[in-house]
Enzyme design. Sequence first.
Site, mmCIF file in Angstrom:
data_model
loop_
_atom_site.group_PDB
_atom_site.id
_atom_site.type_symbol
_atom_site.label_atom_id
_atom_site.label_comp_id
_atom_site.label_asym_id
_atom_site.label_seq_id
_atom_site.Cartn_x
_atom_site.Cartn_y
_atom_site.Cartn_z
ATOM 1 N N LYS A 167 0.689 -1.080 0.068
ATOM 2 C CA LYS A 167 -0.109 -0.053 0.103
ATOM 3 C C LYS A 167 0.784 1.015 0.096
ATOM 4 O O LYS A 167 0.562 2.231 0.750
ATOM 5 C CB LYS A 167 -0.996 0.134 1.076
ATOM 6 C CG LYS A 167 -1.825 -1.134 1.172
ATOM 7 C CD LYS A 167 -3.095 -0.953 2.238
ATOM 8 C CE LYS A 167 -3.738 -2.301 2.295
ATOM 9 N NZ LYS A 167 -3.403 -3.351 2.749
ATOM 10 N N ARG A 168 1.802 1.321 -1.037
ATOM 11 C CA ARG A 168 2.676 2.668 -0.988
ATOM 12 C C ARG A 168 1.987 3.486 -1.880
ATOM 13 O O ARG A 168 1.084 3.167 -2.685
ATOM 14 C CB ARG A 168 4.075 2.167 -1.679
ATOM 15 C CG ARG A 168 4.735 1.231 -0.858
ATOM 16 C CD ARG A 168 5.219 1.688 0.706
ATOM 17 N NE ARG A 168 6.207 0.844 1.049
ATOM 18 C CZ ARG A 168 5.898 0.138 2.199
ATOM 19 N NH1 ARG A 168 4.701 -0.018 2.755
ATOM 20 N NH2 ARG A 168 7.151 -0.562 2.603
#
Length: 284
Positions: A97-98
């Site tokens: 989840k960057r």
Amino acid sequence: MTERFGARLARAVAARGPLCAGIDPHPGLLAEWGLPVDVRGLERFALTATEALAGEVAVVKPQSAFFEAHGSAGVAVLERVVAACRDAGALVLLDVKRGDIGSTMAAYAAAYLSDGSPLAADAVTVSPYLGFGALEPAFEAAAASGRGVFVLARTSNPDGEALQRADEGGRTVAQSIVDDAAARNAGAEPQGDVGVVVGATNVPGELRLAGLNGPVLAPGFGAQGATAADLAGVFGPALPAVLPASSRALLRCGPEVAAIRDELRRVQAELAGGGPAGGRSAAG
Ligand SMILES: O=c1ccn([C@@H]2O[C@H](COP(=O)(O)O)[C@@H](O)[C@H]2O)c(=O)[nH]1
């Protein structure tokens, strides 16, 4: 030329089915398995789960947070898990989840989506909160190397609703993310490389997914309460593109490899037959 992710994923799902198996080494699960909550326990847990799951499913989704929690030694275990999943024939969707400004996003893309990086996966999850356009370096790196990107759109947790269902010019924020992903996937065959994350716990028909032409990662299946019977209602005509993702509901069956695999096969059979799979508990 490198084969595109969308094509690789379609082939893997045709061979092994749509279930995405998560490897989430929660401290509580390590304890339930009788393992120490340290990096040795993490390694035993993660490699046992990999042995049970990676030869059976199209996609394995390690949750990076639980590895990062153990520092650099934990990240080294994650690198081994990624390599072992590949060796067993599974695609690796690394749940990280960057999302950041474009110049920093380029560094994340180098870490997770570029040949030669120790943490390179087949695909990663990304957050569009800094703007869909800020994810461009990830899309470019993925396209150049045959990898994929899954953009959070409508997450499985109740906390996401206020933000993701907010109005964005006559459609919801979540729908705008889906539409931006669809634009990137236009014309790709058999599907594009940009997926979206839409929780299986969500309201049926809330999103228009039919034009996405890409995969839909659907966490919330299993421990968060969504069942196989819910999927058709929630996803409608987009169901063939859906990868139901389950972590704790499978891993709780350990530590025996055979027991995890039995549960995995039971869920796969229910998904194939459309019967009830999963189990109820609070999301989060
Ligand atoms: O909307 C989202 C996005 C990601 N997740 C992640 O999926 C798994 C779910 O684990 P379960 O044990 O099957 O509940 C976990 O890694 C989450 O971080 C999500 O749940 N919802």
